[in-house]
Design an enzyme around this catalytic site. Structure first.
Site, PDB file in Angstrom:
ATOM      1  NE  ARG A  43       3.886   6.778   1.630  1.00 55.74           N
ATOM      2  CZ  ARG A  43       4.123   5.545   2.055  1.00 55.74           C
ATOM      3  NH1 ARG A  43       4.620   4.643   1.219  1.00 55.74           N
ATOM      4  NH2 ARG A  43       3.859   5.207   3.289  1.00 55.74           N
TER       5      ARG A  43
ATOM      6  CG  ASN B  85       8.407  -1.716   0.196  1.00 49.64           C
ATOM      7  OD1 ASN B  85       7.866  -1.747   1.307  1.00 49.64           O
ATOM      8  ND2 ASN B  85       8.945  -0.616  -0.300  1.00 49.64           N
TER       9      ASN B  85
ATOM     10  CD  GLU C 194      11.026  -6.805   6.557  1.00 46.92           C
ATOM     11  OE1 GLU C 194      11.229  -7.884   7.162  1.00 46.92           O
ATOM     12  OE2 GLU C 194      10.740  -5.741   7.129  1.00 46.92           O
TER      13      GLU C 194
ATOM     14  N   PRO D  31       0.799  -1.225   0.000  1.00 51.24           N
ATOM     15  CG  PRO D  31      -0.083  -1.084   2.140  1.00 51.24           C
ATOM     16  CD  PRO D  31       0.561  -2.053   1.188  1.00 51.24           C
ATOM     17  CG  ASN D  32      -0.241   4.259   1.238  1.00 52.67           C
ATOM     18  OD1 ASN D  32      -1.237   4.771   0.726  1.00 52.67           O
ATOM     19  ND2 ASN D  32      -0.285   3.694   2.438  1.00 52.67           N
TER      20      ASN D  32
ATOM     21  CB  ALA E 206       1.613   0.374   6.578  1.00 52.99           C
TER      22      ALA E 206
ATOM     23  CE1 TYR F 227       8.854   5.390   2.915  1.00 48.30           C
ATOM     24  CE2 TYR F 227       7.195   7.122   2.961  1.00 48.30           C
ATOM     25  CZ  TYR F 227       7.733   5.972   3.484  1.00 48.30           C
ATOM     26  OH  TYR F 227       7.165   5.390   4.593  1.00 48.30           O
TER      27      TYR F 227
ATOM     28  CG  HIS G 258      11.071  -1.783   4.685  1.00 47.36           C
ATOM     29  ND1 HIS G 258       9.696  -1.816   4.578  1.00 47.36           N
ATOM     30  CD2 HIS G 258      11.423  -2.845   5.430  1.00 47.36           C
ATOM     31  CE1 HIS G 258       9.247  -2.856   5.251  1.00 47.36           C
ATOM     32  NE2 HIS G 258      10.260  -3.504   5.778  1.00 47.36           N
TER      33      HIS G 258
ATOM     34  NE  ARG H  59       9.996   6.349   8.556  1.00 46.19           N
ATOM     35  CZ  ARG H  59       9.028   6.144   7.649  1.00 46.19           C
ATOM     36  NH1 ARG H  59       9.165   5.163   6.757  1.00 46.19           N
ATOM     37  NH2 ARG H  59       7.960   6.914   7.628  1.00 46.19           N
TER      38      ARG H  59
END
Ligand code: DQA
Length: 147
Positions: free
Chosen positions: A18, A74, A98, A10-11, A77, A23, A100, A107
């Site tokens: 964004r 990725n 995984e 998502p996103n 969330a 990012y 990101h 964060r």
């Protein structure tokens, strides 16, 4: 030819606009292009997907079995919330990496929790768009070492 699924959650479709301070300004289309270039160098194929829907992502993971040799994920969330995605990866028994863009460990504390890590062979985070080619190279190396 070996094929790798690159699955985005998502996103991630909004990359480029964004939260550029987090990012960057590279778009998902540009990342996809860099993945195709890397795949050509590695002599493998990729399928590049993005969905904002958990169930669709689970369907993509299920469909990967017998088609792709590994998954670069990725999960956005959903990384921090989705037992269902974790179970999907475990169920298809494909190696997963995984990924990101941001360094999730630098964060908010809720981003330090990952269900995906539990079923991944490794994690790449914090290198921005460059993480995608890195993950593909790591997966190709893993698959090469496995055969
Ligand atoms: C992300 C990190 C996640 O915490 C966040 O929810 C995202 C993007 C990343 O690529 O840095 O959507 O997966």
């Amino acid at each position: 030819m070996t094929s790798i699924l690159v699955l985005n959650g998502p996103n991630i479709n909004l990359l480029g606009t964004r939260q550029p301070e987090v990012y960057g300004t590279t778009t998902l289309a540009q990342i996809e292009e860099s993945c195709h270039q890397t795949a050509a160098e590695l002599g493998c194929e990729i399928a590049f997907r993005q969905s904002n829907h958990e169930g669709t992502m689970i369907d993509e993971i299920h469909a990967a079995r017998g088609v792709h040799a590994g998954i670069v994920l990725n999960a956005g969330a959903y990384t921090h919330t989705s037992i269902a995605l974790m179970d999907a990866i475990a169920s298809v028994e494909l190696p997963a990496i995984e990924l990101h863009l941001s360094n999730v460990h630098a964060r908010e504390p809720f981003r330090h929790v990952s269900y995906i890590s539990k079923v991944s062979i490794g994690i790449i985070c914090g290198f921005g768009p460059a993480g995608y080619p890195l993950a593909l190279r790591a997966m190709a190396d893993h698959l090469g070492a496995a055969v």
